[in-house]
Design an enzyme around this catalytic site. Structure first.
Site, PDB file in Angstrom:
ATOM      1  N   LYS A  22       0.976  -1.702  -0.188  1.00 21.37           N
ATOM      2  CA  LYS A  22       0.319   0.128   0.241  1.00 21.37           C
ATOM      3  C   LYS A  22       0.881   1.536   0.297  1.00 21.37           C
ATOM      4  O   LYS A  22       0.446   2.151  -0.699  1.00 21.37           O
ATOM      5  CB  LYS A  22      -0.895  -0.511   0.839  1.00 21.37           C
ATOM      6  CG  LYS A  22      -1.565   1.694   1.489  1.00 21.37           C
ATOM      7  CD  LYS A  22      -3.069   1.024   2.636  1.00 21.37           C
ATOM      8  CE  LYS A  22      -2.035   0.862   3.959  1.00 21.37           C
ATOM      9  NZ  LYS A  22      -2.721   2.480   4.578  1.00 21.37           N
ATOM     10  N   GLY A  70      -6.450   7.629   5.535  1.00 19.16           N
ATOM     11  CA  GLY A  70      -5.641   8.935   5.581  1.00 19.16           C
ATOM     12  C   GLY A  70      -4.206   9.557   5.360  1.00 19.16           C
ATOM     13  O   GLY A  70      -3.745  10.286   5.243  1.00 19.16           O
ATOM     14  N   ARG A  99      -8.706  14.042  12.570  1.00 17.16           N
ATOM     15  CA  ARG A  99      -7.508  13.836  12.272  1.00 17.16           C
ATOM     16  C   ARG A  99      -6.919  15.300  11.410  1.00 17.16           C
ATOM     17  O   ARG A  99      -6.668  15.284  10.658  1.00 17.16           O
ATOM     18  CB  ARG A  99      -7.379  12.397  11.374  1.00 17.16           C
ATOM     19  CG  ARG A  99      -8.122  11.180  11.684  1.00 17.16           C
ATOM     20  CD  ARG A  99      -7.019  10.681  11.077  1.00 17.16           C
ATOM     21  NE  ARG A  99      -6.382  10.125  10.809  1.00 17.16           N
ATOM     22  CZ  ARG A  99      -5.596   8.776  10.659  1.00 17.16           C
ATOM     23  NH1 ARG A  99      -6.307   7.756   9.240  1.00 17.16           N
ATOM     24  NH2 ARG A  99      -4.641   8.711  10.746  1.00 17.16           N
ATOM     25  N   SER A 146       5.189  11.083   9.473  1.00 17.53           N
ATOM     26  CA  SER A 146       6.244  10.695   8.133  1.00 17.53           C
ATOM     27  C   SER A 146       5.271  11.155   6.778  1.00 17.53           C
ATOM     28  O   SER A 146       6.270  11.762   5.426  1.00 17.53           O
ATOM     29  CB  SER A 146       6.311   9.388   7.572  1.00 17.53           C
ATOM     30  OG  SER A 146       6.037   8.612   8.197  1.00 17.53           O
ATOM     31  N   ASP A 298       3.680   0.980  12.365  1.00 15.99           N
ATOM     32  CA  ASP A 298       2.356  -0.019  11.931  1.00 15.99           C
ATOM     33  C   ASP A 298       2.616  -1.289  12.020  1.00 15.99           C
ATOM     34  O   ASP A 298       1.559  -2.054  12.603  1.00 15.99           O
ATOM     35  CB  ASP A 298       1.925   0.400  10.622  1.00 15.99           C
ATOM     36  CG  ASP A 298       1.617   1.240  10.473  1.00 15.99           C
ATOM     37  OD1 ASP A 298       1.226   2.018  10.849  1.00 15.99           O
ATOM     38  OD2 ASP A 298       1.504   1.826   9.196  1.00 15.99           O
ATOM     39  N   LYS A 325      -2.917   8.214  14.406  1.00 14.55           N
ATOM     40  CA  LYS A 325      -3.837   6.852  13.399  1.00 14.55           C
ATOM     41  C   LYS A 325      -5.264   6.527  13.174  1.00 14.55           C
ATOM     42  O   LYS A 325      -6.508   7.681  14.214  1.00 14.55           O
ATOM     43  CB  LYS A 325      -3.112   4.920  13.559  1.00 14.55           C
ATOM     44  CG  LYS A 325      -1.991   5.164  13.768  1.00 14.55           C
ATOM     45  CD  LYS A 325      -1.202   5.798  12.301  1.00 14.55           C
ATOM     46  CE  LYS A 325       0.269   5.503  13.111  1.00 14.55           C
ATOM     47  NZ  LYS A 325       1.221   5.898  11.310  1.00 14.55           N
ATOM     48  N   ARG A 329      -4.589   4.435  18.706  1.00 14.86           N
ATOM     49  CA  ARG A 329      -3.872   3.284  18.666  1.00 14.86           C
ATOM     50  C   ARG A 329      -3.498   2.524  19.949  1.00 14.86           C
ATOM     51  O   ARG A 329      -3.522   1.095  20.952  1.00 14.86           O
ATOM     52  CB  ARG A 329      -3.301   2.707  17.556  1.00 14.86           C
ATOM     53  CG  ARG A 329      -3.572   2.309  16.538  1.00 14.86           C
ATOM     54  CD  ARG A 329      -2.817   1.772  15.737  1.00 14.86           C
ATOM     55  NE  ARG A 329      -3.091   2.159  13.991  1.00 14.86           N
ATOM     56  CZ  ARG A 329      -2.700   1.604  12.994  1.00 14.86           C
ATOM     57  NH1 ARG A 329      -1.422   2.028  12.967  1.00 14.86           N
ATOM     58  NH2 ARG A 329      -3.211   2.054  11.912  1.00 14.86           N
ATOM     59  N   LYS A 399      -9.116  -2.330   4.556  1.00 14.92           N
ATOM     60  CA  LYS A 399      -8.445  -0.664   4.629  1.00 14.92           C
ATOM     61  C   LYS A 399      -7.143  -1.025   3.516  1.00 14.92           C
ATOM     62  O   LYS A 399      -5.769  -0.357   3.264  1.00 14.92           O
ATOM     63  CB  LYS A 399      -8.428  -0.100   5.872  1.00 14.92           C
ATOM     64  CG  LYS A 399      -7.327   1.238   5.912  1.00 14.92           C
ATOM     65  CD  LYS A 399      -7.749   1.669   6.986  1.00 14.92           C
ATOM     66  CE  LYS A 399      -6.859   3.038   7.259  1.00 14.92           C
ATOM     67  NZ  LYS A 399      -7.080   4.477   5.809  1.00 14.92           N
TER      68      LYS A 399
END
Length: 418
Positions: A22, A70, A99, A146, A298, A325, A329, A399
């Site tokens: 991705k 995002g 966000r 990033s 991640d 995120k 999380r 996603k």
């Protein structure tokens, strides 16, 4: 609400065609569009995040809805601001509208971008009037997402003066920045670190070229987790399309899981060529895991879940970006693991710690909420090897890994609607 009840197989022997990366797909699509290319990159990810970028770039509607993606919000904001595609509103889900995006908008405005907030200051939706930007020198904090930095870098070659980007303070997720620079150079950009904190992008246009996307190391992490948790001493998982020496930051998963007893074998090590990777048990595991995830945030959910299920104490740092995120999380992990009897400790919003002790009041069948976060479903499902488990809203995996549940069924997991 749809809920999956998951039962693991006694033996773990399977071959998996992983989704394409991705991260690389989304970067290649934006760069391809900036190059004016006519040949779409090959083997693009079929996940939701990539689909919304494809639709936006192909259709360019007045209102671009990137839903919960995002990456698409950050990358498309910079793309729309720096290209002459007219005026657009970019928006997303309710969660997306909470966000923060102010850091990126402020940076683009310093480059003379025409961006206005349609709602709350600092958050989507945004109204963007595209135009060629001057570029020049820009400074942003190095400890921001990033994706903000990558969004700015990718438009650098089309700015009149290029872009000299200085990152102040601590620089987090550096591998994702390096992945962006590598992908840019694959399309002919002149973009390099000129010092430990400065990147220079020359005003040299991208070149059109055919491009093939390798498989996703983030998706591979959940199969590493399954091998680690399986009681099958001869567990063996074959993963197609991964690359040795990959620029993906999450390729570090192979090294971290070697500490948890999972061996990685490459069928071939031809530079720049995808190959088959085989995962097996090594029989060797550390008694405690300490790791700084600043360069691979991640992967945090995968390792938190794995260590808890293995009864392995851990202390993980570098998790500051987890709070912004798809969900917070850190809080989501604390809440859902508590249902399974694991009381993990959050420290200063950027660390997670567990001493290895579990509660004696664990329910017989636990239902995990996913908070509209694909990685919650992906990381908790393998715990079925250690306990009965249910996953709420399982389709959230689209996603990033749309055929995850099909791949689990192929591996002889039993999945029931409940």
């Amino acid at each position: 609400m749809l809920t999956y009840q998951i039962t693991s197989p006694k033996r773990l022997q399977t071959t998996v065609k992983l989704p394409a990366s991705k991260s690389i797909s989304n970067r290649a699509l934006i760069i391809h569009a900036l190059s004016g290319g006519s040949v779409i990159p090959e083997n693009l990810s079929d996940c939701d995040d990539t689909e919304v970028i494809i639709q936006a770039l192909e259709q360019m509607p007045e209102v671009i809805n990137i839903k919960a993606a995002g990456t698409a919000m950050r990358f498309m904001t910079a793309f729309l601001a720096a290209t002459e595609h007219g005026e657009h509103i970019i928006t997303g889900t309710e969660r997306m509208q909470h966000r923060p995006i102010k850091i990126l908008v402020d940076a683009l405005r310093r480059l003379e971008a025409d961006i206005r907030y349609e709602g709350k200051e600092g958050f989507p939706p945004l109204r963007i009037k595209g135009q060629q930007l001057e570029g020049g020198d820009l400074e942003v904090a190095g400890n921001i997402s990033s994706q903000f930095i990558s969004a700015l870098l990718m438009i650098g070659p089309v700015l009149k003066k290029g872009l000299t980007l200085r990152l102040s303070g601590e620089i987090i997720s550096r591998p994702y920045i390096d992945l962006t620079l590598w992908t840019m150079r694959e399309f002919g950009a002149d973009a390099e670190w000129t010092s430990v904190d400065t990147i220079k992008v020359e005003p040299k246009p991208y070149t059109q070229r055919p491009y093939f996307i390798e498989s996703d190391w983030s998706a591979a992490s959940y199969w590493y987790e399954m091998v680690a948790l399986s009681d099958d001493p001869e567990a063996e998982v074959h993963l197609e399309g991964l690359m040795d020496g990959s620029k993906q930051g999450d390729s570090s998963v192979r090294y971290i899981f070697s500490l948890l007893g999972v061996k990685t074998t490459f069928a071939s090590k031809v530079p720049g060529k995808p190959t088959m990777v085989t995962l097996t048990k090594s029989g060797h595991c550390v008694p405690r895991l300490e790791y700084d995830f600043v360069n691979a945030p991640d992967l945090a959910q995968t390792f938190v879940c794995t260590c808890c299920a293995m009864g392995l104490p851990f202390h993980f740092t570098g998790l500051q970006t987890l709070k912004i995120k798809e969900t917070d999380r850190i809080e989501a992990l604390k809440t859902e693991l508590a249902k399974l009897g694991y009381q993990i400790e959050a420290i200063n919003g950027c660390e997670l710690k567990w001493d290895g002790h579990t509660s004696t009041s664990t329910p017989q069948l636990s239902t995990i909420d996913t908070y509209e976060d694909h990685r919650m479903a992906l990381a908790f499902a393998p715990l079925a090897f250690r306990m009965p488990i249910c996953i709420n809203n399982p389709h959230v995996v689209t996603k990033s890994y749309p055929h995850y549940w099909d791949d689990l069924k192929k591996a002889q997991f039993i999945i029931h609607n409940s």
